[in-house]
Motif scaffolding. Structure first.
Motif, PDB file in Angstrom:
ATOM      1  N   ALA A 101     -50.694  40.675   1.677  1.00  0.00           N
ATOM      2  CA  ALA A 101     -49.451  41.565   1.283  1.00  0.00           C
ATOM      3  C   ALA A 101     -48.862  42.181   3.150  1.00  0.00           C
ATOM      4  CB  ALA A 101     -49.805  43.197   0.094  1.00  0.00           C
ATOM      5  N   ASP A 102     -48.707  40.489   3.369  1.00  0.00           N
ATOM      6  CA  ASP A 102     -48.432  41.512   5.312  1.00  0.00           C
ATOM      7  C   ASP A 102     -47.090  40.664   4.878  1.00  0.00           C
ATOM      8  OD1 ASP A 102     -49.470  38.885   5.103  1.00  0.00           O
ATOM      9  OD2 ASP A 102     -50.815  39.118   7.046  1.00  0.00           O
ATOM     10  N   GLU A 103     -46.462  39.733   4.454  1.00  0.00           N
ATOM     11  CA  GLU A 103     -45.328  39.181   4.520  1.00  0.00           C
ATOM     12  C   GLU A 103     -44.485  38.854   3.194  1.00  0.00           C
ATOM     13  OE1 GLU A 103     -44.387  35.016   7.223  1.00  0.00           O
ATOM     14  OE2 GLU A 103     -46.412  35.992   6.413  1.00  0.00           O
ATOM     15  N   ILE A 104     -43.218  39.428   3.031  1.00  0.00           N
ATOM     16  CA  ILE A 104     -42.090  38.823   2.385  1.00  0.00           C
ATOM     17  C   ILE A 104     -41.532  37.601   1.833  1.00  0.00           C
ATOM     18  CG2 ILE A 104     -40.196  39.731   0.218  1.00  0.00           C
ATOM     19  CD1 ILE A 104     -41.771  43.109   1.768  1.00  0.00           C
ATOM     20  N   PHE A 105     -41.585  36.435   1.108  1.00  0.00           N
ATOM     21  CA  PHE A 105     -41.061  35.697   1.367  1.00  0.00           C
ATOM     22  C   PHE A 105     -39.673  35.567   0.137  1.00  0.00           C
ATOM     23  CE2 PHE A 105     -45.365  34.902   2.338  1.00  0.00           C
ATOM     24  CZ  PHE A 105     -44.979  33.906   3.273  1.00  0.00           C
ATOM     25  N   VAL A 106     -38.849  35.121   1.024  1.00  0.00           N
ATOM     26  CA  VAL A 106     -37.649  35.023  -0.167  1.00  0.00           C
ATOM     27  C   VAL A 106     -37.458  33.357   0.204  1.00  0.00           C
ATOM     28  CG1 VAL A 106     -35.122  35.180  -0.384  1.00  0.00           C
ATOM     29  CG2 VAL A 106     -36.964  36.986  -0.033  1.00  0.00           C
ATOM     30  N   ALA A 107     -37.348  32.511  -1.150  1.00  0.00           N
ATOM     31  CA  ALA A 107     -36.809  31.085  -1.299  1.00  0.00           C
ATOM     32  C   ALA A 107     -35.545  31.023  -1.639  1.00  0.00           C
ATOM     33  CB  ALA A 107     -37.133  30.531  -1.939  1.00  0.00           C
ATOM     34  N   THR A 108     -34.634  30.305  -0.742  1.00  0.00           N
ATOM     35  CA  THR A 108     -33.052  29.963  -1.071  1.00  0.00           C
ATOM     36  C   THR A 108     -33.084  28.210  -0.602  1.00  0.00           C
ATOM     37  OG1 THR A 108     -30.995  30.160  -0.223  1.00  0.00           O
ATOM     38  CG2 THR A 108     -32.836  30.219   1.696  1.00  0.00           C
ATOM     39  N   THR A 109     -32.234  27.490  -1.113  1.00  0.00           N
ATOM     40  CA  THR A 109     -31.426  26.328  -0.993  1.00  0.00           C
ATOM     41  C   THR A 109     -30.252  26.425   0.284  1.00  0.00           C
ATOM     42  OG1 THR A 109     -29.876  27.040  -2.799  1.00  0.00           O
ATOM     43  CG2 THR A 109     -31.948  26.348  -3.337  1.00  0.00           C
ATOM     44  N   ASP A 110     -30.471  27.212   0.415  1.00  0.00           N
ATOM     45  CA  ASP A 110     -28.841  27.228   1.632  1.00  0.00           C
ATOM     46  C   ASP A 110     -29.811  27.721   3.222  1.00  0.00           C
ATOM     47  OD1 ASP A 110     -27.122  27.193   3.226  1.00  0.00           O
ATOM     48  OD2 ASP A 110     -25.685  28.565   1.578  1.00  0.00           O
ATOM     49  N   ALA A 111     -29.236  26.576   4.010  1.00  0.00           N
ATOM     50  CA  ALA A 111     -30.548  27.437   5.189  1.00  0.00           C
ATOM     51  C   ALA A 111     -29.487  28.124   5.712  1.00  0.00           C
ATOM     52  CB  ALA A 111     -30.437  26.115   5.829  1.00  0.00           C
ATOM     53  N   ALA A 112     -28.278  28.614   5.207  1.00  0.00           N
ATOM     54  CA  ALA A 112     -27.273  30.089   6.198  1.00  0.00           C
ATOM     55  C   ALA A 112     -27.327  30.713   5.737  1.00  0.00           C
ATOM     56  CB  ALA A 112     -25.628  29.613   6.179  1.00  0.00           C
ATOM     57  N   ASP A 113     -28.745  31.385   4.874  1.00  0.00           N
ATOM     58  CA  ASP A 113     -29.425  32.352   3.997  1.00  0.00           C
ATOM     59  C   ASP A 113     -29.849  32.849   5.385  1.00  0.00           C
ATOM     60  OD1 ASP A 113     -27.333  32.498   1.729  1.00  0.00           O
ATOM     61  OD2 ASP A 113     -28.782  31.851   1.088  1.00  0.00           O
ATOM     62  N   THR A 114     -30.648  32.519   5.928  1.00  0.00           N
ATOM     63  CA  THR A 114     -31.575  32.804   7.115  1.00  0.00           C
ATOM     64  C   THR A 114     -31.932  33.685   7.780  1.00  0.00           C
ATOM     65  OG1 THR A 114     -31.558  30.447   8.410  1.00  0.00           O
ATOM     66  CG2 THR A 114     -33.106  29.836   6.646  1.00  0.00           C
ATOM     67  N   THR A 115     -30.370  33.866   7.828  1.00  0.00           N
ATOM     68  CA  THR A 115     -29.923  34.846   9.366  1.00  0.00           C
ATOM     69  C   THR A 115     -30.066  36.250   8.843  1.00  0.00           C
ATOM     70  OG1 THR A 115     -29.255  32.836  11.054  1.00  0.00           O
ATOM     71  CG2 THR A 115     -28.728  36.059  11.546  1.00  0.00           C
ATOM     72  N   GLY A 116     -29.588  36.524   7.337  1.00  0.00           N
ATOM     73  CA  GLY A 116     -29.773  37.434   6.778  1.00  0.00           C
ATOM     74  C   GLY A 116     -30.867  37.479   6.171  1.00  0.00           C
ATOM     75  N   LEU A 117     -31.566  37.000   5.717  1.00  0.00           N
ATOM     76  CA  LEU A 117     -33.077  36.995   4.917  1.00  0.00           C
ATOM     77  C   LEU A 117     -34.217  37.109   6.079  1.00  0.00           C
ATOM     78  CD1 LEU A 117     -33.370  33.888   2.703  1.00  0.00           C
ATOM     79  CD2 LEU A 117     -32.869  36.272   2.557  1.00  0.00           C
ATOM     80  N   ARG A 118     -33.909  36.805   7.758  1.00  0.00           N
ATOM     81  CA  ARG A 118     -34.721  37.783   8.131  1.00  0.00           C
ATOM     82  C   ARG A 118     -33.969  38.925   9.064  1.00  0.00           C
ATOM     83  NH1 ARG A 118     -34.107  31.890  11.326  1.00  0.00           N
ATOM     84  NH2 ARG A 118     -35.494  30.971  10.823  1.00  0.00           N
ATOM     85  N   ALA A 119     -32.875  39.314   8.944  1.00  0.00           N
ATOM     86  CA  ALA A 119     -32.466  41.156   9.096  1.00  0.00           C
ATOM     87  C   ALA A 119     -33.316  41.884   8.315  1.00  0.00           C
ATOM     88  CB  ALA A 119     -31.022  40.681   8.968  1.00  0.00           C
ATOM     89  N   GLU A 120     -33.071  41.063   6.722  1.00  0.00           N
ATOM     90  CA  GLU A 120     -34.002  42.247   5.652  1.00  0.00           C
ATOM     91  C   GLU A 120     -35.414  42.204   6.401  1.00  0.00           C
ATOM     92  OE1 GLU A 120     -32.574  44.327   4.624  1.00  0.00           O
ATOM     93  OE2 GLU A 120     -29.909  43.343   4.665  1.00  0.00           O
ATOM     94  N   GLY A 121     -35.866  41.390   6.628  1.00  0.00           N
ATOM     95  CA  GLY A 121     -37.654  41.338   7.507  1.00  0.00           C
ATOM     96  C   GLY A 121     -38.075  40.854   5.908  1.00  0.00           C
TER      97      GLY A 121
END
Length: 385
Positions: A101-121
């Motif tokens: 419980a020290d990390e939140i993972f989000v899976a995606t099929t599109d590498a273009a999503d990574t910047t936005g996901l990192r910006a959300e933590g």
């Protein structure tokens, strides 16, 4: 909070075809998550019962500070669970909290999503299959009846549809009958045949002077008071004749296909906004859904108050009485007699105990009916603090 950072593919246990996108960018995600968690922690301080903190310490072997840290990250995950799927749309493949419980993972099929996901933590993980594809495969398998087929669920951590069956031949026949791509599937032959937990749970009630189940949560339909419970506990028109709960009547009940019901009680009966912990009570504040990996507890009269984590959403379960769909899978143990009782995460109502396998001596798997469909289907309002 202190964190042990690792590649997402290792920390999340993702399948070999999944590619971690955390390398080189995890510190930015971690710093943002830390900031959000600190904000959540500040809101939790002074508003969380000592019993909840003690329970997390006992269940997960945490210090008091670590228990607050876990709750804070789970709160952030719950917020992201409401926001991220709509933001990513077709590329979204699931969200979960790490085991620590020290990390939140989000899976995606599109590498273009990574910047936005990192910006959300969040820590992004690139996978092969989007969630909609796996859920479509699950939907194709779910209605098929076959001896030795126990159920299925989408495992977002491993980006696969898990089919629980007595043997690989049964699973192969099921995959062929459903016409789905075998590459989407992982077969679990270690699963046991599930059964409904029928007799008692939470605060016990007796139906038609014959059998027992338990109260899930207090609800109202307009001005009519009552409670939600498991559908297999009674049919519409059945009478609650005695027990710890007030006498009443099953107004609506669905089982199988789902496992939900609500019971109307007398207009003068008092509805409590809490859950029996067998060592106190837990206030119910809302019905916010907890993310996969979040801590969760169950109340039942056979085995009392037991805790664990959420493992998967939308589980199909094949009971002897028929298939039920849309269950949530947990590693909280339960035994016959715990049916209908409350599943709660923090102070958020999650659902009503349905059934499972195993026991509280050796451990097991328990499924619950999410409370949301019951509230929306019958126009019920959860009684909260």
């Amino acid at each position: 909070m202190n964190r042990q950072r690792a590649l997402a593919v290792t920390a999340a246990g993702a399948i070999a075809t999944a590619l971690s996108l955390a390398a080189g960018a995890a510190p930015a995600s971690a710093e943002i998550l830390d900031a959000k968690a600190e904000e959540a922690r500040a809101e939790l301080t002074g508003n969380v019962s000592e019993a909840l903190i003690s329970e997390l310490q006992d269940t997960f072997g945490l210090t008091e500070a670590e228990a607050y840290d876990r709750l804070a990250v789970e709160d952030v995950a719950a917020d992201l669970l409401e926001e991220v799927p709509a933001d990513l749309d077709e590329s979204y493949a699931g969200l979960w909290v790490s085991e620590e419980a020290d990390e939140i993972f989000v899976a995606t099929t599109d590498a273009a999503d990574t910047t936005g996901l990192r910006a959300e933590g969040a820590t992004p993980v690139l996978v092969e299959h989007d969630l909609a594809t796996l859920e479509d495969a699950a939907a194709a398998v779910a209605p098929i009846s076959m001896d030795g087929y126990y159920g299925n669920y989408v495992d977002v951590v491993n980006n696969t549809l898990v089919i629980e069956a007595a043997d690989t031949a049964t699973a192969a026949g099921l995959i062929e009958a459903a016409g789905i791509d075998p590459s989407l599937v992982t077969v679990d032959t270690a699963a046991e045949a599930p059964q409904t937990y029928f007799v008692r749970g939470g605060d016990a009630y007796i139906v038609e002077n014959s059998w027992r189940c338990s109260v899930g949560f207090s609800v109202r339909q307009g001005s009519t008071p009552g409670f939600v419970t498991a559908g297999h506990c009674g049919s519409a028109g059945d009478q609650v004749t005695s027990g710890e709960a007030a006498p009443g009547t099953f107004r609506n009940s669905v089982f199988p296909s789902a496992d939900r019901a609500w019971v109307a009680v007398g207009s003068g009966e008092q509805l409590l906004d809490d859950v029996n912990m067998y060592s106190g009570t837990r206030d119910v504040a809302n019905a916010t859904q907890a993310a996969v990996g979040s801590s969760i507890c169950r109340s039942g009269s056979t085995t009392g108050w037991r805790c664990g984590t959420v493992q998967a959403f939308n589980q199909t379960v094949n009971y002897a009485e028929g298939s039920v769909f849309g269950m949530t899978r947990t590693n909280v143990c339960a035994e016959p007699g715990d049916s209908g009782g409350s599943f709660i995460s923090g102070n958020s109502a999650q659902g009503m105990t349905s059934g499972g396998s195993g026991n509280c001596s050796s451990g097991g798997t328990t499924f619950f009916q999410p409370i949301g469909p019951a509230l929306s289907a019958w126009g019920l309002t959860l009684v909260t603090t």
